[in-house]
Design a protein around this motif. Structure first.
Motif, PDB file in Angstrom:
ATOM      1  N   ALA A  89     -34.935 -59.118  29.761  1.00 24.09           N
ATOM      2  CA  ALA A  89     -34.344 -58.578  28.531  1.00 24.09           C
ATOM      3  C   ALA A  89     -32.979 -57.950  28.793  1.00 24.09           C
ATOM      4  O   ALA A  89     -32.032 -58.174  28.031  1.00 24.09           O
ATOM      5  N   SER A  90     -32.870 -57.176  29.880  1.00 24.19           N
ATOM      6  CA  SER A  90     -31.581 -56.539  30.165  1.00 24.19           C
ATOM      7  C   SER A  90     -30.541 -57.562  30.617  1.00 24.19           C
ATOM      8  O   SER A  90     -29.351 -57.418  30.312  1.00 24.19           O
ATOM      9  N   LEU A  91     -30.979 -58.616  31.324  1.00 28.76           N
ATOM     10  CA  LEU A  91     -30.046 -59.663  31.724  1.00 28.76           C
ATOM     11  C   LEU A  91     -29.519 -60.413  30.507  1.00 28.76           C
ATOM     12  O   LEU A  91     -28.325 -60.671  30.393  1.00 28.76           O
ATOM     13  N   LEU A  95     -25.719 -60.581  29.234  1.00 27.86           N
ATOM     14  CA  LEU A  95     -25.087 -61.877  28.998  1.00 27.86           C
ATOM     15  C   LEU A  95     -24.455 -61.908  27.604  1.00 27.86           C
ATOM     16  O   LEU A  95     -23.293 -62.310  27.449  1.00 27.86           O
ATOM     17  N   GLU A  96     -25.203 -61.467  26.617  1.00 29.38           N
ATOM     18  CA  GLU A  96     -24.682 -61.458  25.251  1.00 29.38           C
ATOM     19  C   GLU A  96     -23.462 -60.559  25.124  1.00 29.38           C
ATOM     20  O   GLU A  96     -22.478 -60.922  24.470  1.00 29.38           O
ATOM     21  N   THR A 103     -15.385 -64.037  24.303  1.00 28.14           N
ATOM     22  CA  THR A 103     -15.002 -64.857  23.150  1.00 28.14           C
ATOM     23  C   THR A 103     -14.373 -64.045  22.031  1.00 28.14           C
ATOM     24  O   THR A 103     -14.162 -64.571  20.937  1.00 28.14           O
ATOM     25  N   LYS A 104     -14.106 -62.772  22.305  1.00 31.40           N
ATOM     26  CA  LYS A 104     -13.550 -61.864  21.301  1.00 31.40           C
ATOM     27  C   LYS A 104     -14.410 -61.839  20.035  1.00 31.40           C
ATOM     28  O   LYS A 104     -13.913 -61.835  18.923  1.00 31.40           O
ATOM     29  N   GLY A 105     -15.747 -61.856  20.257  1.00 32.70           N
ATOM     30  CA  GLY A 105     -16.688 -61.762  19.152  1.00 32.70           C
ATOM     31  C   GLY A 105     -17.033 -63.065  18.468  1.00 32.70           C
ATOM     32  O   GLY A 105     -17.861 -63.101  17.577  1.00 32.70           O
TER      33      GLY A 105
END
Length: 122
Positions: A89-91, A95-96, A103-105
């Motif tokens: 979950a933390s990985l 990543l997100e 990607t600047k959002g």
């Protein structure tokens, strides 16, 4: 004075822990009998603790991001967890966060690939 000494020792311990707990990725890996070379790597660090190390492996190293992204060729990403604090979950959350920053959002363009990658972390 004692507080300063304890702080310095704590910082030195964390520095030593980071230096010894963090290994290098191999310069090449073999997948299905084909050799891939490390093209680049990076470390994810949070509050003086190394979380993971990742590397991109290609048949022929390149600095051309567009060529790498558009290549229809064998490539691999290796992620080496370097902290006991890391869960799936933390990985995924890390990543997100990284993809959002990179990607600047605008993560919609890579949503399909991100979902496949996240699914492979199970």
């Amino acid at each position: 004075m004692l507080r300063s000494s304890v702080s310095i020792l704590g910082f030195a311990f964390l520095t030593l822990l980071n230096a010894t707990a963090f290994g290098d990725l191999p310069s090449q890996i073999n997948i299905s009998g084909q050799s891939l070379k490390l093209n680049g790597s990076g470390k994810r660090t949070k509050t003086f603790v190394n979380i993971y190390e990742s590397g991109l492996y290609l048949r022929a190293p390149s600095r051309d991001a567009n060529a790498i992204l558009s290549a229809d060729d064998l490539m691999a990403i290796r992620v080496k967890i370097t902290s006991g604090f890391v869960s799936r979950a933390s990985l995924v959350a890390s990543l997100e966060e990284s993809l959002k920053q990179s990607t600047k959002g605008n993560t919609a363009a890579i949503a399909k690939e991100t979902a496949i990658f996240k699914d492979s972390l199970k």
